[in-house]
Scaffold this motif. Structure first.
Motif, PDB file in Angstrom:
ATOM      1  N   LYS A 113       0.809  -1.214   0.000  1.00  0.00           N
ATOM      2  CA  LYS A 113       0.000   0.000   0.000  1.00  0.00           C
ATOM      3  C   LYS A 113       0.846   1.269   0.000  1.00  0.00           C
ATOM      4  O   LYS A 113       0.315   2.369  -0.187  1.00  0.00           O
ATOM      5  CB  LYS A 113      -0.922   0.007   1.224  1.00  0.00           C
ATOM      6  N   SER A 114       2.150   1.133   0.186  1.00  0.00           N
ATOM      7  CA  SER A 114       3.048   2.281   0.298  1.00  0.00           C
ATOM      8  C   SER A 114       3.400   2.848  -1.080  1.00  0.00           C
ATOM      9  O   SER A 114       3.120   2.235  -2.117  1.00  0.00           O
ATOM     10  CB  SER A 114       4.331   1.858   1.013  1.00  0.00           C
ATOM     11  N   PRO A 115       4.056   4.007  -1.126  1.00  0.00           N
ATOM     12  CA  PRO A 115       4.476   4.596  -2.404  1.00  0.00           C
ATOM     13  C   PRO A 115       5.420   3.706  -3.208  1.00  0.00           C
ATOM     14  O   PRO A 115       5.550   3.892  -4.422  1.00  0.00           O
ATOM     15  CB  PRO A 115       5.184   5.890  -1.961  1.00  0.00           C
ATOM     16  N   ASP A 116       6.105   2.741  -2.570  1.00  0.00           N
ATOM     17  CA  ASP A 116       6.965   1.817  -3.315  1.00  0.00           C
ATOM     18  C   ASP A 116       6.166   1.037  -4.351  1.00  0.00           C
ATOM     19  O   ASP A 116       6.689   0.681  -5.412  1.00  0.00           O
ATOM     20  CB  ASP A 116       7.633   0.811  -2.365  1.00  0.00           C
ATOM     21  N   ASP A 119       0.754   2.986  -3.567  1.00  0.00           N
ATOM     22  CA  ASP A 119       0.522   4.314  -2.994  1.00  0.00           C
ATOM     23  C   ASP A 119      -0.969   4.596  -2.823  1.00  0.00           C
ATOM     24  O   ASP A 119      -1.521   5.552  -3.380  1.00  0.00           O
ATOM     25  CB  ASP A 119       1.147   5.372  -3.905  1.00  0.00           C
ATOM     26  N   GLU A 121      -2.862   5.754  -0.538  1.00  0.00           N
ATOM     27  CA  GLU A 121      -3.350   7.005   0.037  1.00  0.00           C
ATOM     28  C   GLU A 121      -3.557   8.059  -1.057  1.00  0.00           C
ATOM     29  O   GLU A 121      -4.528   8.815  -1.042  1.00  0.00           O
ATOM     30  CB  GLU A 121      -2.371   7.524   1.090  1.00  0.00           C
ATOM     31  N   LYS A 122      -2.657   8.084  -2.000  1.00  0.00           N
ATOM     32  CA  LYS A 122      -2.744   9.053  -3.090  1.00  0.00           C
ATOM     33  C   LYS A 122      -3.596   8.550  -4.247  1.00  0.00           C
ATOM     34  O   LYS A 122      -4.283   9.322  -4.923  1.00  0.00           O
ATOM     35  CB  LYS A 122      -1.335   9.383  -3.596  1.00  0.00           C
ATOM     36  N   LYS A 150      -2.455   4.080 -10.396  1.00  0.00           N
ATOM     37  CA  LYS A 150      -1.598   5.189  -9.966  1.00  0.00           C
ATOM     38  C   LYS A 150      -1.637   6.355 -10.953  1.00  0.00           C
ATOM     39  O   LYS A 150      -0.632   7.022 -11.200  1.00  0.00           O
ATOM     40  CB  LYS A 150      -0.152   4.715  -9.752  1.00  0.00           C
ATOM     41  N   TYR A 186       9.701  -0.527  -8.062  1.00  0.00           N
ATOM     42  CA  TYR A 186      10.409  -1.011  -6.879  1.00  0.00           C
ATOM     43  C   TYR A 186      11.157  -2.317  -7.162  1.00  0.00           C
ATOM     44  O   TYR A 186      10.570  -3.316  -7.572  1.00  0.00           O
ATOM     45  CB  TYR A 186       9.427  -1.224  -5.732  1.00  0.00           C
TER      46      TYR A 186
END
Length: 214
Positions: A113-116, A119, A121-122, A150, A186
């Motif tokens: 779930k991270s920007p790696d 992402d 949240e965005k 994304k 990533y």
């Protein structure tokens, strides 16, 4: 954090056939684009309780460790005319990504779930809008559409199988995409050197089960 994840497999395959959003969508223009693309046929609403996108992944050299999980759709729609698929759109809530083994795989989910990776949240919503459907044989189809992850949109084509019976549409599909085309780089061997056994495969298999009703 367990980085031994991913050839992320997102069951969007059929997600491509719907549109919707379980939570608030930050980009309303993205949602409107999905809706406006659907213009013909009888609309069948996706049953979000019976429909699911299943993903499987692994490190490029981590053949001994499989990762299996799910991601869920919100409201979506398939358009059917004379028992044939003619259009549709779907929104996948990326915030719902989870592992089948929730107790021991929680940290990798946070990483996904991270920007790696996605992402969320965005970019909480991924979408797929059907632009073409070709009947192959019997219930087998070749579906083409625009997949947005994304904020990046690419055209994909994949095989699917669909049945319309008693007012219910059931569809299943599978597709493989190169995650780097959506900006997910990533630990990709294409962009980073000397990763050795930490290289993450660029391939993503999307598996999907869709149930839609009038």
């Amino acid at each position: 954090m367990n980085n031994k994840i991913l050839r992320s497999y997102f069951i969007l395959i059929i997600a491509p056939l719907f549109f919707s959003c379980r939570g608030a969508v930050k980009d309303e223009n993205q949602k409107n684009a999905s809706v406006s693309a659907v213009t013909a046929g009888q609309k069948y609403i996706i049953d979000t309780k019976e429909s699911v996108v299943t993903w499987e992944g692994s490190m490029l050299f981590g053949f001994d460790e499989q990762h299996i999980g799910y991601v869920y759709m919100s409201n979506g729609g398939l358009f059917i005319e004379k028992d044939q698929l003619v259009g549709g759109a779907v929104e996948i809530d990326m915030r719902t990504i989870e592992y089948k083994d929730k107790e021991t795989k929680n940290s990798p989910v946070h990483h996904l779930k991270s920007p790696d990776f996605f992402d969320v949240e965005k970019f909480p919503i991924s979408t797929f809008v059907i632009t073409g459907v070709e009947s192959v044989v019997n219930q087998n189809l070749k579906v083409t559409g625009k997949l947005t992850i994304k904020g990046v949109t690419n055209t994909i084509t994949f095989p699917a199988k669909m049945e319309v019976k008693d007012g219910i549409v059931t569809a299943n599909g599978k597709v493989m995409i190169d995650r780097t085309k959506w900006g997910i780089r990533y630990r990709s061997g294409k962009f980073y050197e000397n990763l050795a056994d930490q290289t993450v495969s660029d391939d993503i298999d999307l598996l999907m089960k869709i149930v839609a009703k009038k």
